[in-house]
Structure formats: C-alpha cells, structure tokens
Design an enzyme around this catalytic site. Structure first.
Site, mmCIF file in Angstrom:
data_model
loop_
_atom_site.group_PDB
_atom_site.id
_atom_site.type_symbol
_atom_site.label_atom_id
_atom_site.label_comp_id
_atom_site.label_asym_id
_atom_site.label_seq_id
_atom_site.Cartn_x
_atom_site.Cartn_y
_atom_site.Cartn_z
ATOM 1 N N HIS A 109 -4.147 -12.669 51.545
ATOM 2 C CA HIS A 109 -4.014 -11.659 52.593
ATOM 3 C C HIS A 109 -2.925 -12.064 53.578
ATOM 4 O O HIS A 109 -2.904 -13.193 54.076
ATOM 5 C CB HIS A 109 -5.344 -11.501 53.345
ATOM 6 C CG HIS A 109 -5.272 -10.541 54.491
ATOM 7 N ND1 HIS A 109 -5.599 -10.876 55.787
ATOM 8 C CD2 HIS A 109 -4.894 -9.234 54.533
ATOM 9 C CE1 HIS A 109 -5.438 -9.831 56.575
ATOM 10 N NE2 HIS A 109 -5.013 -8.816 55.842
ATOM 11 N N SER A 110 -1.997 -11.152 53.844
ATOM 12 C CA SER A 110 -1.016 -11.317 54.920
ATOM 13 C C SER A 110 -0.199 -12.609 54.767
ATOM 14 O O SER A 110 0.470 -12.805 53.754
ATOM 15 C CB SER A 110 -1.750 -11.257 56.265
ATOM 16 O OG SER A 110 -0.872 -11.042 57.329
#
Length: 282
Positions: A109-110
C-alpha cells in the site's frame, strides 16, 4: 473513444456490485489452494491498518501476515534518523525467510510500493502475485519523494524541517488519505506515527524482478481529484503486459479502512489469476 471510456464494469461478487473497473478479460484458476497474503502498510501506518481486512481473508481460508516496518506503529520506539528504505526492505525479506513463505500474494500500500519493489530482488521466487494498492511503482534509482504528487515533496520536506527536527515526518491527519467518516479519522489518527524522512529520500536499487513479475495495480479514486500514486505507469504496463492487471476502486487511499469488503474481492481475484509457467531453460 478514450481508454477510460472503453472500460466496462463487471461485478466481482454476487453479493454486491463493486465499483471496480477492469481492463480486460482475465483467466481465473479454480483451485482449493489458498495462497497466503503478506500485506505491507504505507507511510506513517502500521500492521494495524489491515484490521478490518484480515478477517475477510482469514474467513476465505487464507493465512495473512501484516508486518509493521521498523520505526512505525507498535515499533515506533525504534524510530531514529538512520532508518531508511533498505531497513524496511530487510523487514519484508525477513518475514518471508522466518515464516518460510511460498506462493504469496504480496500486497503493497502506498509507500510500501517502494519497499516491496526492492524486496522482490530477493523474494520474487516466493511471490505468486504482486499487488500495488494505490502504491508507488518505482524504477531503479527513484525515491518515494521523486514519485510524490505535485507539491507533496515540498510539503513533506517542510514538515520534516519545521516539525520533525529535520529527519522525520510527523503523523499528520488521516483526512489527507481521503478519510471522511469521523470515527475512521479518529481511529486512524490515534494509530499513525512519524515516518523517518530517509525512507522517502533513499533511492531504490534494482527493480527488474518486480517489473517482470505477474501483478496488479489498484487505483483508489475517491476523492477522484486526489492521486497519491501516479497511475500512468501501471495503466501503460497493463496495456502491454497480459500478466499485469489494472483496476480502479471507488474508495479512499486507505481502502483497507473505508472499503475492506470491496478490496478483499479484488485481492481474491488476484490470488486466483492464472500464473504463467516459467520458461524452460535451454
């Protein structure tokens, strides 16, 4: 017709129609095998952020690992100026080695897109699918700040200079990641921690194995005018690589918090995608 206009909607679960856009028909494999998931959180988060998602994966028979990177979350007592991108890469590699993991669906994520891209140089043979959840997809020599949205680089550096003693980025407010529900904001704000600046300025090393691996990119599009990870690279790659799939999800950047059921459905799809057989060596 534009590329965006040519996409068609397709439900991924009968129980509800998910706001997910598919780029092409994909081949799914019917099997009783349930590959394990390793979920790697983004900047200033921790393994805690997957709390609403993991029960859904467990219920479907998957083992789930949610490591917290050094200096963050419940490991914030290890925060110091020397914690860099390579530290976090070693964190992920260590999970695979200590748990002897194989055939993994690895989700980043991210900021974790930087981490898993670097880690893939050591663990690619243990990974079934590499999933970028609104995450950076760096090329060799790029840093997280290099891939930040316009204006974000200057903002982060200013925060570190003025509120982080020059070497860390303070926690901030979770509304930055698209959260709007007061209860969600309160929960996330109570968990997020500072991020070592070095993890954002360090360039990643080789990236060949990540870019050659079967994978998926999930772009979060709520609010639609705020992009935390540039979708151009994954969109272009999905157009030319039949083993890389592009999805759009109508959810905040922290989709694991605001839309865990919709996200789980896409991850189940990723786990079931047909895996190309390795070429025989001559």
């Amino acid at each position: 017709m534009s590329p965006a206009g040519s996409r068609r909607r397709l439900p991924l679960a009968r129980s509800h129609h998910l706001p997910v856009l598919l780029r092409r028909r994909v081949k799914l494999v019917k099997t009783n095998h349930r590959p394990p998931f390793v979920l790697v959180h983004g900047g200033r988060h921790g393994g805690w952020c997957w709390k609403r998602l993991t029960p859904l994966l467990h219920a479907a028979g998957h083992q789930v690992y949610t490591p917290t990177l050094t200096g963050l979350g419940e490991r914030s007592h290890l925060l110091h100026a020397d914690v860099g991108l390579d530290t976090h890469i070693r964190d992920v590699v260590a999970v695979f080695e200590c748990e002897d993991l194989q055939d993994v669906v690895l989700v980043a994520h991210s900021y974790a897109g930087m981490v898993v891209t670097g880690a893939m140089e050591q663990i690619s043979d243990r990974v079934r699918q590499l999933v970028f959840l609104d995450a950076h997809m760096p090329r060799a020599g790029e840093s997280a700040l290099d891939l930040s949205a316009p204006g974000a680089r200057e903002q982060l550096l200013k925060l570190a200079s003025e509120q982080g003693e020059g070497w860390y980025i303070p926690p901030g407010d979770s509304s930055f990641w698209g959260l709007s529900d007061p209860e969600d904001i309160a929960w996330v704000n109570g968990k997020i921690t500072a991020q070592p600046l070095k993890t954002y300025t360090d360039p990643v090393g080789h990236t060949d194995r990540a870019w050659a691996h079967p994978g998926m990119f999930i772009e979060c599009r709520n609010p639609a005018d705020r992009q935390h990870a540039a979708p151009v690279r994954p969109f272009e790659r999905s157009a030319t690589d039949t083993h890389f799939h592009y999805r759009q999800l109508d959810a905040a950047h922290d989709a694991m918090v605001t839309a865990p059921s919709a996200l789980a459905s896409i991850l189940f799809e990723a786990a079931a995608l047909d895996i190309p057989k390795p070429k025989r060596r001559v």
